[in-house]
Write an enzyme that holds these catalytic residues in place. Structure first.
Site, PDB file in Angstrom:
ATOM      1  N   ARG A   1       0.830  -1.209   0.000  1.00 17.05           N
ATOM      2  CA  ARG A   1       0.000   0.000   0.000  1.00 17.05           C
ATOM      3  C   ARG A   1       0.863   1.257   0.000  1.00 17.05           C
ATOM      4  O   ARG A   1       0.506   2.278  -0.593  1.00 17.05           O
ATOM      5  CB  ARG A   1      -0.943   0.002   1.203  1.00 17.05           C
ATOM      6  CG  ARG A   1      -1.993  -1.092   1.227  1.00 17.05           C
ATOM      7  CD  ARG A   1      -2.807  -1.194  -0.025  1.00 17.05           C
ATOM      8  NE  ARG A   1      -3.795  -2.264   0.057  1.00 17.05           N
ATOM      9  CZ  ARG A   1      -3.558  -3.549  -0.227  1.00 17.05           C
ATOM     10  NH1 ARG A   1      -2.365  -3.952  -0.611  1.00 17.05           N
ATOM     11  NH2 ARG A   1      -4.526  -4.436  -0.151  1.00 17.05           N
TER      12      ARG A   1
ATOM     13  N   GLU B   1       2.083   1.676  -3.404  1.00 18.53           N
ATOM     14  CA  GLU B   1       0.966   2.175  -4.214  1.00 18.53           C
ATOM     15  C   GLU B   1       0.793   3.687  -4.031  1.00 18.53           C
ATOM     16  O   GLU B   1       0.488   4.403  -4.982  1.00 18.53           O
ATOM     17  CB  GLU B   1      -0.308   1.423  -3.795  1.00 18.53           C
ATOM     18  CG  GLU B   1      -1.531   1.793  -4.607  1.00 18.53           C
ATOM     19  CD  GLU B   1      -2.729   0.942  -4.196  1.00 18.53           C
ATOM     20  OE1 GLU B   1      -2.615  -0.303  -4.222  1.00 18.53           O
ATOM     21  OE2 GLU B   1      -3.766   1.511  -3.830  1.00 18.53           O
TER      22      GLU B   1
ATOM     23  N   SER C   1      14.430  15.300   1.983  1.00 12.69           N
ATOM     24  CA  SER C   1      15.483  14.361   2.378  1.00 12.69           C
ATOM     25  C   SER C   1      14.910  13.102   3.034  1.00 12.69           C
ATOM     26  O   SER C   1      13.955  13.176   3.820  1.00 12.69           O
ATOM     27  CB  SER C   1      16.441  15.037   3.358  1.00 12.69           C
ATOM     28  OG  SER C   1      17.465  14.133   3.727  1.00 12.69           O
TER      29      SER C   1
END
Lengths: 147, 147, 147, 147, 147, 147, 147, 147, 147, 147
Positions: free
Chosen positions: D88, D91, D114
């Protein structure tokens, strides 16, 4: 011209005209799953079906012929799909793949569940905790034969 | 020791003793699909379930603890599975993936069918032309929300 | 025409006219994150929202319709992103992925953090040692259920 | 012996003894995120911290030294993760990656957020519709400089 | 139109007109390395710089605007470069990568050499045994911080 | 036994004994870069050097022989490195690769910068805004010849 | 316009006019191997050579200039070539690669056979059992140097 | 036991005893290229040859039998080799692949150069500018036949 | 223009005119397998054959010349084919590959079955349980030779 | 223990004892193709067959049980096989794949040739120009059905 051009025209016309797949299926007289797969370039229509599809999506004679040619199948742009809805299906194969294999072999022995002699039915199941997508997959069991 | 060791021991013991997944599921009191997935290292058992599984497969105390640890999921050795039974499922996602997407969106709008709030039921359907594997997948529809 | 064409037109018009995503979001009345994702072809607008977007970016009627069609999601050209800003996020998943998994499971048990019932908020945090990007991700926890 | 051996011993001991990451973090005196990442082989401990970790997980002198060696980072077995919880996050990078890029550049100009001068905080947010995982990511903005 | 179109026009015009990167850099007033990277679609120019570049390469107003938009970075068509000159750099990372890691950590501790707060200088070094390419890379060391 | 076994023993002994690469290089009488690369299994030592290395790391006679065998080079586990320090170098090749190619060709014509007749020097450059890693790469230019 | 366009025009004109590479090489005054590689976009011609090539293939002024620009090299569409003739060469590298490495190192020590200071000569060798393709590859040995 | 075990034992014994491939080839009575390829697990020895190899490398009876079994060929760990010496050969296929194809077809018509009815000879060619590796490849031309 | 353009025109004309491959083969006077492969851009026609093909598919003079040029072979878009019919052949290679290897070596010794001196015949075999596809592959055995 | 261990033991014993697959097949009473595939871990034996195999290869009781468990199929280590004999079969799929698809569809319509209801027969065909490998593949045609 090739089948992909026809598929793109169908999708484009669908958006422009606001057509629904369910309506297309009813006119063709087949399930919405098979009809949609055909319109998306995965199945082969016969001449009568191609004529109906052609009328719905304003296809030319040549485009209707392409609907009757067996297409090169495979509808996804990458081996691991990026779209979340389709990925969840890939995830089911990944997480449950070994389970599916074990249980079908336990019941049927060595062989496969056909993806050719196959049907699929997608339905909404109402549920007070949130409606569910119910999918029934039905594939003929094909046993490995000894020779 | 890790969960993979426990999974391998379970499978190895299953073969040596001739245990069936369906029997295991009955003893655990859950569906054969969920129970098998758990034994294959994809799901997490609670202490009571781990004790039952542990007795069936002669697991040590430490091995039973591993059954209660959330595993790193994914049960297949390659992104595109080579085993024919599992490949057919991958093929269904490849050929029908865009169809599934279209039809779920047509019915529900933008969102996904959950692979977490999800269940699967695999059954033999007798058929004179050759028995079929019937699979019912049920996943909650989760809509994308605007914010 | 497809959704990618519409996305490219939106981006092209944005550069030519000097539009800012924050302005677009304000006019649409949604967060800048969701609105930008939608304009970049990842989310689905309703008719009213599509009309606002359409006016901002001079879209035709057909293009506005495409904004209301659920897109094939995934906004990056390669599985491992090459752009340094986006790569750093991929690096966070790579380096901290197992940590995130451990801590969410320690707090919630087996399940996932939803990427669908999800929101994101990106803000500048002023800091004398150099301003920081602060991002809040909020996703519903979805537990695996036994069946 | 290498760092991976030490990580595996830590995880194995954690399961056997039923240790929680939050307890480890409290003893070390750092956040649970950084501490867990270090125990999972992604960060470098100093001698004092290694001694605390070593006591908790029964590490030998040599294993404690390995905790003080900078590890080869990257905690996932495949470029695209198969575990649903970690996927996830992948994704989110895939669907929202271009959005994150656009909005950070709109606010800060060319540069990156960063992943080194970086912190992460994972919390449960109670919610009557289902508790949520809230994650705050904070990374210094690093601008590209001209030369 | 997108940034790639502008890059292709710049390269095409460079060949047609016989322009040298060093001349472009002198007119822009920056190093030849940064200027070339910018012209090749990897860096962002400000308005004044874009005007100079625009005059050199006969760019339209819209094209000059694209030079001021942060590009999606990554200048190579494949993860492992096929061009021999660029491959040798990839080979240096492959053969010396672990050495570079060891020596920077030995000197600085855990952290990275920045590729953002970074400069590069490429020079010819005359040598009777055959001239050499000398490259100086300078990147700020960024330590991982505990939190 | 193979060279990888020897490399692992060297690294393991280095951690156990707290040896520094710079000390090894001084004893061998070569640069720290070449010496480290050799110890990490990328370069070939002669008998005298192997004896020194062997004494430092307690190597057997057979292990010392392996140091004198040309190794299969390549020190990273994946084509795109996951470790952040090494990834930054890969990113430099990705972002600046086309720039490096253009500038070397502009100065030297068609050919490559050798990665064989090559040296590397890594130094700390003190800087009030944060110390920098300075790296000098020097490779002979090898022109493509016509035949 | 780019070099690939010029290569495609050369190949297309070659087919239309029935030109042979050997004739081109004779007119250019170089080996057929180098000349063909240059016409296929892998080498750089000087102005006089480009003029000859340009006359043979009816190239415009701009196209002749592109022949003098160092190209991005690599002539194959996939990392593992699918064409059977080219695949056999890849197979030789795969099957004999370790042998080639062993024998060159046994004779020369650590280093490589240059692919830059390199020539190739392809000839028919008549043989009553079936003619053979004879290829002579000649590359300068480049030793790794210590520093 | 498998062929890879035998190959590793041969290499290990070669290093321990300081054997040279050329000596092995002389004793076997075949070219050094074929003999080395066989010892590295790519070719099949007959019983007499296996006995000679077995004596040289102290192989057991079972190991000598494995030398007579046709091996699974392919001697490199990755599709694109990382070792610089072997990579240069891959680069030759990449840069010159289309040239080789064109010239063999120009001389012989459609077909391939066999990698089975094939021989290779690697020699040092002395050269005042630096010695060269000369390699002669000889493969039967096999024409595609119509049927 | 290139061979792929010609192949696409042939396929497009075939659909528009309703031509069958078997008819084409009869007119060309070769097997349907070889003729189809040639029309799909995998084989090389001679002038007389190209004239026949050209008449059937209305090809121009230039297009007929392309039919006589040896093509870059390989007819599939991905290394692992997605089309179910073609995938089944890939599956046969995957499942039976080691068996084929064992049995050919058991009968013939070390070597290969040629894919160049090769023919294929595809026929319908009537069967009351469902007709079968019968395919006869015939390839010359090519032994590895010692040298 | 798993099936791969059993396969390795079978192969190892086969080499040590000098067994031939054809002999095994005769004792089992099945074709040499199916029997070999089973011994190589691709097919499932029944109890009687496992007993025969077990006697031939000195298998334990537990190993004989594993022969009766449906294996995870796929016998090759990489998606594109490196072994030349097996690669030629992959090449046939690559070069002739589109031809096979066209001709089966021309004869049978949309569907596949089964790799499950499938048999294979490999025979030597004597030929004065060099013996040939003749392979007959027979697979049931499975039509896609509409639903």
């Amino acid at each position: 011209m090739n089948r992909i051009d026809v598929t793109e025209k169908i999708i484009s016309t669908k958006v422009a005209k606001g057509i629904k797949w369910e309506q297309v299926a009813q006119q063709v007289g087949l399930s919405k799953e098979w009809t949609t797969a055909g319109c998306l370039g995965q199945m082969t229509f016969d001449a009568a079906q191609a004529a109906i599809i052609g009328d719905i999506f304003d296809l030319t004679e040549e485009e209707r012929k392409w609907l009757q040619v067996v297409p090169y199948k495979g509808s996804l742009p990458t081996p691991v799909p990026t779209d979340p809805l389709i990925y969840r299906w890939y995830e089911i194969v990944s997480v449950y793949g070994s389970t599916i294999k074990e249980l079908i072999h336990e019941e049927f022995g060595d062989g496969i569940m056909s993806a050719i002699d196959f049907s699929m039915d997608i339905q909404r199941q109402e549920d007070p905790k949130g409606d569910r997508v119910n999918v029934v997959l039905s594939g003929k069991f094909l046993p490995y034969k000894q020779y």
